[in-house]
Design a protein around this motif. Sequence first.
Motif, short mmCIF file in Angstrom:
data_model
loop_
_atom_site.label_atom_id
_atom_site.label_comp_id
_atom_site.label_asym_id
_atom_site.label_seq_id
_atom_site.Cartn_x
_atom_site.Cartn_y
_atom_site.Cartn_z
N TYR A 122 1.16 -1.83 -7.62
CA TYR A 122 1.49 -0.94 -6.51
C TYR A 122 0.99 -1.53 -5.19
CZ TYR A 122 2.10 3.37 -3.82
OH TYR A 122 2.49 4.29 -2.89
N ILE A 127 4.25 -1.22 -2.45
CA ILE A 127 5.20 -0.14 -2.74
C ILE A 127 5.11 0.97 -1.70
CG2 ILE A 127 5.89 1.59 -4.45
CD1 ILE A 127 6.47 -1.23 -5.35
N LYS A 131 9.88 -0.24 -1.65
CA LYS A 131 10.00 -1.18 -2.75
C LYS A 131 10.71 -2.47 -2.31
CE LYS A 131 12.20 1.73 -5.36
NZ LYS A 131 12.87 2.38 -6.52
N TYR A 155 8.75 0.83 -11.57
CA TYR A 155 9.05 1.12 -10.17
C TYR A 155 10.54 1.01 -9.84
CZ TYR A 155 4.00 0.91 -9.53
OH TYR A 155 2.64 1.14 -9.63
#
Length: 264
Positions: A122, A127, A131, A155
């Motif tokens: 992350y 993120i 993304k 994700y």
Amino acid sequence: MTMVEALVQLSDDELLRYARQVLLNGWDIDAQLRLKSARVVMIGAGGLGCPASETLVRAGVGHVHLIDDDEIEASNLQRQTLFLPDDIGKPKALTAAAMLERINPLIKTRGTVARLDEDNAYELLDIASGKPDLLLDCTDNFATRDVINRISVRYQIPLLSASAIAMQGQLALFEPHLNTGCYHCVFGSVVLDEAADERTCANSGVLASTTAVMGNLQANAALQYLGLTKNPLTNKLLIWDGSQMQQRLMGYRQDPQCPVCTSH
């Protein structure tokens, strides 16, 4: 073209640099603007990462982030094309990023010295800021690729995975948001085979041209995906055999029992 892309323009320097690309049939200013707006993360700045990232940068991909925790060794110079003898001992990610900016100062590059895993993904993939448009797996073992695949599915980030060893290579572009299958669907039994996972370039060898070919095939697929929003490998695994100068496509489907992608 999205609202973000509509706000982006090509400068005179960019129009000059990318002129031959914009002249391509099926490729236009909008495609080039999509490249400029794109953000890609490459895991691995070695034999595959070097040629793939160089081609993407030369073609005008706007933001390239390389993640690698390794240092440059003398044996890398045979195939890792962004490095010179004076770079031995330096971090691959930082050295590659600096060279890419010299190759094309019109784009932005970033190097991070780290090993990507599910705990730090992350943060390393940023993120929180949005993304990435595409993950490029340029690593050299099944276990690491399996981790990257899990991150891709978690994700919902498209994953372009390449491999190269000896005189052979493989390439696939997975789109987890379409539920068409993932890396584990194709290689699940191999990922669990510890003996197979030990086969890397370091202990099995690799011809310099193999990584150059596979890295640029990876870049070719990435440019089409980012610029034309087209997956040229939908549900297909590309298999390249340099010793026979042959290339073929093998179809695959999502494994309904896949423990990675069927639970999302």
